[in-house]
Design a protein around this motif. Structure first.
Motif, mmCIF file in Angstrom:
data_model
loop_
_atom_site.group_PDB
_atom_site.id
_atom_site.type_symbol
_atom_site.label_atom_id
_atom_site.label_comp_id
_atom_site.label_asym_id
_atom_site.label_seq_id
_atom_site.Cartn_x
_atom_site.Cartn_y
_atom_site.Cartn_z
ATOM 1 N N SER A 60 0.884 -1.263 -0.195
ATOM 2 C CA SER A 60 -0.051 0.070 -0.027
ATOM 3 C C SER A 60 0.906 1.220 0.111
ATOM 4 C CB SER A 60 -0.983 0.083 1.223
ATOM 5 O OG SER A 60 -0.044 -0.016 2.547
ATOM 6 N N LEU A 61 1.882 1.127 0.367
ATOM 7 C CA LEU A 61 3.065 2.353 0.177
ATOM 8 C C LEU A 61 3.249 2.562 -1.156
ATOM 9 C CD1 LEU A 61 5.662 1.383 3.321
ATOM 10 C CD2 LEU A 61 3.642 3.035 3.330
ATOM 11 N N VAL A 62 3.377 1.681 -2.120
ATOM 12 C CA VAL A 62 3.601 2.081 -3.409
ATOM 13 C C VAL A 62 2.281 2.149 -4.333
ATOM 14 C CG1 VAL A 62 4.690 1.204 -5.570
ATOM 15 C CG2 VAL A 62 5.739 0.720 -3.122
ATOM 16 N N GLN A 63 1.643 1.092 -4.332
ATOM 17 C CA GLN A 63 0.123 1.116 -4.955
ATOM 18 C C GLN A 63 -0.651 0.078 -4.241
ATOM 19 O OE1 GLN A 63 0.990 0.474 -9.187
ATOM 20 N NE2 GLN A 63 2.012 -1.513 -9.071
ATOM 21 N N SER A 64 -1.917 0.259 -4.189
ATOM 22 C CA SER A 64 -2.801 -0.667 -3.244
ATOM 23 C C SER A 64 -3.831 -1.078 -4.359
ATOM 24 C CB SER A 64 -3.432 -0.110 -2.363
ATOM 25 O OG SER A 64 -4.394 1.065 -2.557
ATOM 26 N N TYR A 65 -4.071 -2.501 -4.540
ATOM 27 C CA TYR A 65 -4.970 -3.185 -5.278
ATOM 28 C C TYR A 65 -5.500 -4.492 -4.485
ATOM 29 C CZ TYR A 65 -0.590 -5.128 -6.460
ATOM 30 O OH TYR A 65 0.766 -5.659 -6.358
ATOM 31 N N ILE A 66 -6.556 -4.819 -4.985
ATOM 32 C CA ILE A 66 -7.236 -6.343 -4.708
ATOM 33 C C ILE A 66 -6.534 -7.497 -5.199
ATOM 34 C CG2 ILE A 66 -9.188 -5.262 -4.046
ATOM 35 C CD1 ILE A 66 -10.486 -6.455 -6.541
ATOM 36 N N LEU A 67 -6.527 -8.488 -4.716
ATOM 37 C CA LEU A 67 -6.074 -9.767 -5.171
ATOM 38 C C LEU A 67 -4.737 -9.968 -5.951
ATOM 39 C CD1 LEU A 67 -9.349 -10.328 -7.780
ATOM 40 C CD2 LEU A 67 -9.049 -11.538 -5.353
ATOM 41 N N GLY A 68 -4.117 -9.329 -5.295
ATOM 42 C CA GLY A 68 -2.516 -9.200 -5.457
ATOM 43 C C GLY A 68 -1.891 -10.649 -5.454
ATOM 44 N N THR A 69 -1.335 -11.219 -6.362
ATOM 45 C CA THR A 69 -0.895 -12.341 -6.492
ATOM 46 C C THR A 69 0.283 -12.456 -7.553
ATOM 47 O OG1 THR A 69 -0.997 -14.875 -6.519
ATOM 48 C CG2 THR A 69 -2.492 -13.424 -7.722
ATOM 49 N N SER A 70 0.990 -13.550 -7.863
ATOM 50 C CA SER A 70 1.949 -13.526 -9.046
ATOM 51 C C SER A 70 1.952 -14.830 -9.622
ATOM 52 C CB SER A 70 3.242 -13.145 -8.747
ATOM 53 O OG SER A 70 4.284 -13.191 -9.890
ATOM 54 N N ILE A 71 1.557 -15.161 -11.006
ATOM 55 C CA ILE A 71 1.272 -16.369 -11.067
ATOM 56 C C ILE A 71 2.038 -16.448 -12.857
ATOM 57 C CG2 ILE A 71 -1.038 -17.063 -10.252
ATOM 58 C CD1 ILE A 71 -2.672 -16.206 -12.467
ATOM 59 N N ALA A 72 2.223 -17.620 -12.997
ATOM 60 C CA ALA A 72 3.113 -17.910 -14.073
ATOM 61 C C ALA A 72 2.445 -17.509 -15.405
ATOM 62 C CB ALA A 72 3.807 -19.355 -14.192
ATOM 63 N N TRP A 73 3.280 -17.071 -16.325
ATOM 64 C CA TRP A 73 2.610 -16.567 -17.539
ATOM 65 C C TRP A 73 2.270 -17.703 -18.513
ATOM 66 C CZ3 TRP A 73 3.396 -16.796 -22.935
ATOM 67 C CH2 TRP A 73 2.729 -15.917 -23.687
ATOM 68 N N PRO A 74 1.392 -18.227 -19.155
ATOM 69 C CA PRO A 74 0.363 -17.076 -19.692
ATOM 70 C C PRO A 74 -1.130 -17.107 -18.694
ATOM 71 C CG PRO A 74 0.087 -19.159 -20.828
ATOM 72 C CD PRO A 74 1.132 -19.413 -19.707
ATOM 73 N N LEU A 75 -0.675 -17.674 -17.445
ATOM 74 C CA LEU A 75 -2.218 -17.656 -16.511
ATOM 75 C C LEU A 75 -2.845 -16.212 -16.370
ATOM 76 C CD1 LEU A 75 -1.177 -20.348 -14.040
ATOM 77 C CD2 LEU A 75 -2.636 -20.513 -16.017
ATOM 78 N N PRO A 76 -1.857 -15.254 -16.426
ATOM 79 C CA PRO A 76 -2.433 -13.927 -16.069
ATOM 80 C C PRO A 76 -3.491 -13.332 -17.153
ATOM 81 C CG PRO A 76 -0.411 -13.780 -15.185
ATOM 82 C CD PRO A 76 -0.401 -15.119 -15.965
#
Lengths: 353, 285
Positions: A60-76
Motif C-alpha cells: 500500500s505504500l507504493v500502490q494498493s490493489y485487490i487480489l494481488g498475486t503472482s502467477i506464471a505466464w500465460p495464466l494472467p
C-alpha cells in the motif's frame, strides 16, 4: 534504423490487439446486433486482473490493489480473459434482458461511465486514478532478449492470439450459430418465433466477445506495463467501434482492416508526429479525434456497410440446381466459390470441409 | 370443401380458456375462449380493434395473458415463451411481412427449419459433422419449398429485394420449414394483389388438404368462406359467435358487430358474404 523497426513493431502489437478487439466487437455488434458502447470496460477489467495477478501482493505504500498475486505466464492472460467473461455475464443481464436499440446503447454508455468513476474513485480496488504500474512483461527474464527482438517476440504473441481469434470467428460465422446470430440481428421476433432463445444466444455471444476483450486487455497491460483510468475512457471504446464501421460490419476481414485503418494508421501513427510550429501534442491529439469522427460520419452517410461489406452466402447446391445440374450428395453444402459482378467482394467462399 | 380435408379428431389442438389482456386502460382481449382442431383451418374474423392480432399473439406466446390459459397439444403453454411454444410446433406468421432482409432466402428458410444442431458455441465447434448433415437435409427441403412457392430462382438473393407479394410467399414457406403442428397466419393476404391473394389461398388450401392445421386471421370474407371452417367472430375482445360462414352470415349479432348496424335483422340475412367483404374495413389495428 532500430528506432524505426521498434516503432513498426509497436504498431504491430497495437494492430493485432485491436484485431482481437475488433473481431470480438464484430461478434457482438456485427453478428448478434448488440449495441454495446461499453466494450472498453471489458478490456479494462481484463487488463486490471492480468496486472494484479502478475504484480504480486499489494504494497500500500507504493500502490494498493485487490487480489494481488503472482502467477506464471500465460495464466494472467487467461485470468484477464476470464475477467472479461465474468464482467460480460453480469452486465449482460442489465444490457440484454429488456433493452434494445438506442436504449441499449445509452445504458451501456452510462454503465461504462459508472464503472470508470467507481474504479477511479476507489483507490483500494486498482489504485484509483493513479492506476497500476510496474507490470513486468511476459517471459522477459526467460527469453532475455534486447528491446527490438523482445518487441518482435511480443508481436508474435499478439499475432498468435489474433490469428486464433480470427480462426474462431471464421468458424462461428460459417456455422449455424452465425446464421442464428445474424437472424437475431435482423429481427429477433422472427428468430424467437422459430424456437430460438434470443436472450441466451445474445448472452453467449456477449460473453465470448467479453472474453476476447479481456484477453486483449491482458495483452495491452503486459505490453504497456501500466494501466489507469485515463487509458480506458469511453473515447477508447469509440476507436474500436469506428474501426468496425469503417472496416466493414459483420466481416471478419473488415474488422482486421478497420483495426489497421483506425487504431494503427490514424490513432497510434499520428501520436508519433512531432510538434511543429504552433502545433503541439495536444493539438495533434485533438485533430486525430476530429479526423476519426469525420471519417466515421462520412462512412455512415455514404458507405454504411464499410470498406468490406458483409459477405453474402451462396449455397452451391442451389447454384447447381439452377443451372440444371443434379446436386452432388454430400457436396451440396459447400458455399459457392463463384463471384458475380459487383457482388465479387461480398460473396463468401468456403473450403472448410 | 371440408370433405377434401384431413380427418378431424375430437381433441382440440389448441385451446384458449378465459384469456384476457389489457394494455394500460384498453382491454384488448376479454375472457376469450376458443378451440382449434387438427386438420382444420379455423378462421378468426372481426372488425378492426376486435383483438384478433392480440389473441394470436397470446396464442403464439409473444404476449403474456393477464388471466386465462393456453393449452397446446396436451401442454399448458400459458407461461411458456414464444420460442418454447415454437419448439412444440406452434408457429406464427406476422401481419406485416418480416423477412430477414440482409439474409438470403435460403438462410431465411434455414432459420425456419428450427434445427438447433450447431447453434451454440460448443456445438458449432464440436458437433460439425452432425450439423453439416442436418443442414444438407434442411437445404434440400428448403429448395423443394422455394420451388413450390416459385421463389427458387431467388434462393441466393437477399430477402430485402423481394416484392411485397414475394415476401408473403417467403413468410409462408419459411413457416412450413418448421413443420408446424399448428400454423397461425395473421392476415397472410393483406396488401397483395387479388391474383396473388388467390394463389396464396390455393397454397393454404392445398396445405390443409395435406393435413396442415391452421388458424387464419383475415378480412377478405370470401377467402375466409372458401378456406375456413369453423370461423370464430371476435368483437370488443370477446368471442361473439362461431360456426360456418353461412351460419354466421345469418347471425344478427355478427352483422351488428361487423357492420356496426343497430337495427335487428330477420332470419333472412340482410347482407351476403360478398357485401360483408365490401363493407369490412381492411387492415387491422
Amino acid at each position: 534504423m532500430s528506432h524505426y523497426l521498434y516503432y513498426a513493431l509497436t504498431l504491430g502489437v497495437y494492430f493485432f490487439v485491436y484485431c482481437l478487439l475488433g473481431l470480438g466487437y464484430n461478434l457482438q455488434y456485427g453478428l448478434a446486433g448488440i449495441n454495446n458502447v461499453a466494450n472498453y470496460s471489458f478490456v479494462a477489467f481484463g487488463a486490471y486482473l492480468a496486472a494484479v495477478t502478475t504484480l504480486g501482493p499489494s504494497n500500500s505504500l507504493v500502490q494498493s490493489y485487490i487480489l494481488g498475486t503472482s502467477i506464471a505466464w500465460p495464466l494472467p492472460l487467461l485470468v484477464g480473459a476470464a475477467a472479461g467473461a465474468l464482467t460480460s455475464l453480469v452486465l449482460g443481464f442489465i444490457f440484454l434482458l429488456r433493452l434494445r436499440h438506442q436504449y441499449q446503447a445509452i445504458v451501456t454508455l452510462v454503465v461504462a461511465q459508472v464503472i470508470w468513476l467507481l474504479v477511479g474513485n476507489n483507490p483500494g480496488l486498482f489504485n484509483g486514478y493513479n492506476g497500476l504500474a510496474g507490470v513486468p512483461q511476459p517471459l522477459e527474464s526467460v527469453v532475455n532478449l534486447a528491446p527490438v527482438p523482445y518487441e518482435a517476440f511480443f508481436v508474435g504473441i499478439t499475432a498468435l492470439c489474433a490469428l486464433l481469434g480470427f480462426a474462431f470467428m471464421r468458424r462461428v460465422v460459417r456455422s449455424p450459430l452465425g446464421r442464428v446470430l445474424r437472424a437475431i440481428r435482423e429481427d429477433e421476433s422472427v428468430a424467437s418465433c422459430f424456437g430460438r432463445n434470443v436472450f441466451w444466444a445474445q448472452m453467449s455471444a456477449f460473453i465470448v466477445a467479453g472474453t476476447m476483450a479481456g484477453l486483449a486487455g491482458g495483452l495491452l497491460v503486459e505490453y504497456l506495463g501500466a494501466w489507469s483510468p485515463s487509458g480506458w475512457s469511453p473515447y477508447e471504446g469509440f476507436v474500436v467501434i469506428a474501426a468496425l464501421i469503417i472496416g466493414g460490419t459483420a466481416n471478419n476481414i473488415g474488422a482486421a482492416l478497420g483495426a489497421f485503418i483506425v487504431p494503427v494508421a490514424i490513432y497510434e501513427l499520428t501520436g508519433f508526429i512531432p510538434p511543429f510550429g504552433p502545433v503541439n501534442a495536444q493539438t495533434i491529439d485533438a485533430f486525430r479525434w476530429i479526423a476519426i469522427g469525420i471519417i466515421v460520419l462520412l462512412f455512415l452517410w455514404f458507405r454504411p456497410q464499410g470498406v468490406l461489406p458483409e459477405p453474402r452466402r451462396r449455397f452451391r447446391l442451389v447454384d447447381r440446381i439452377l443451372v440444371g445440374q443434379e446436386p452432388i450428395p454430400g457436396k451440396g453444402l459447400f458455399l459457392s466459390q463463384k463471384m458475380h459482378g459487383s457482388d465479387a467482394t461480398s460473396v463468401v467462399t468456403d473450403e472448410t470441409k | 370443401m371440408s370433405s377434401d380435408r384431413a380427418d378431424v379428431s375430437t381433441a382440440p389442438l389448441i385451446q384458449a380458456v378465459g384469456l384476457s389482456k389489457s394494455f394500460g386502460g384498453v382491454r384488448a382481449v376479454q375472457n376469450c375462449s376458443l378451440e382449434a382442431y387438427p386438420g382444420k383451418i379455423t378462421g378468426l374474423i372481426g372488425p378492426n380493434g376486435a383483438g384478433k392480432s392480440t389473441l394470436l399473439a397470446l396464442l403464439a406466446g409473444a404476449e403474456r395473458p393477464d388471466s386465462g390459459k393456453v393449452l397446446f397439444d396436451g401442454h399448458d403453454v400459458t407461461r411458456m415463451h414464444d420460442w418454447q411454444r415454437a419448439r412444440l410446433g406452434l408457429v406464427r406468421t406476422f401481419q406485416v411481412s418480416r423477412p430477414l432482409g440482409h439474409m438470403t432466402l435460403l438462410e431465411n428458410m434455414l432459420i425456419g427449419a428450427m434445427d438447433m444442431s450447431g447453434e451454440t458455441f460448443a456445438k458449432a465447434f464440436l458437433n460439425r459433422k452432425q450439423w453439416k448433415e442436418n443442414e444438407e437435409r434442411d437445404l434440400i427441403r428448403a429448395v423443394e419449398l422455394l420451388e413450390r412457392f416459385n421463389l427458387l430462382r431467388l434462393a441466393n438473393d437477399y430477402a430485402e429485394i423481394l416484392s411485397g407479394g414475394q415476401m408473403r410467399l417467403l413468410e409462408l414457406a419459411r413457416a412450413l420449414m418448421a413443420s408446424p403442428k399448428l400454423l397461425l397466419l395473421d392476415e397472410p393476404f393483406a396488401g397483395v394483389n387479388p391474383s396473388l391473394a388467390h394463389e396464396l389461398a390455393d397454397h393454404v388450401e392445398q396445405l390443409n388438404r395435406e393435413g396442415q392445421s391452421m388458424i387464419l386471421i383475415e378480412h377478405e370474407l370470401n377467402l375466409v368462406g372458401r378456406l375456413c371452417d369453423p370461423v370464430i367472430v371476435l368483437a370488443n375482445g370477446s368471442v361473439l359467435a362461431s360456426g360456418s360462414m353461412s351460419e354466421l352470415g345469418k347471425s344478427a349479432e355478427v352483422l351488428d358487430a361487423y357492420l356496426g348496424r343497430t337495427e335487428r335483422v330477420s332470419a333472412t340475412p340482410l347482407v351476403t358474404t360478398s357485401e360483408l367483404e365490401m363493407e369490412a374495413p381492411h387492415g387491422d389495428a
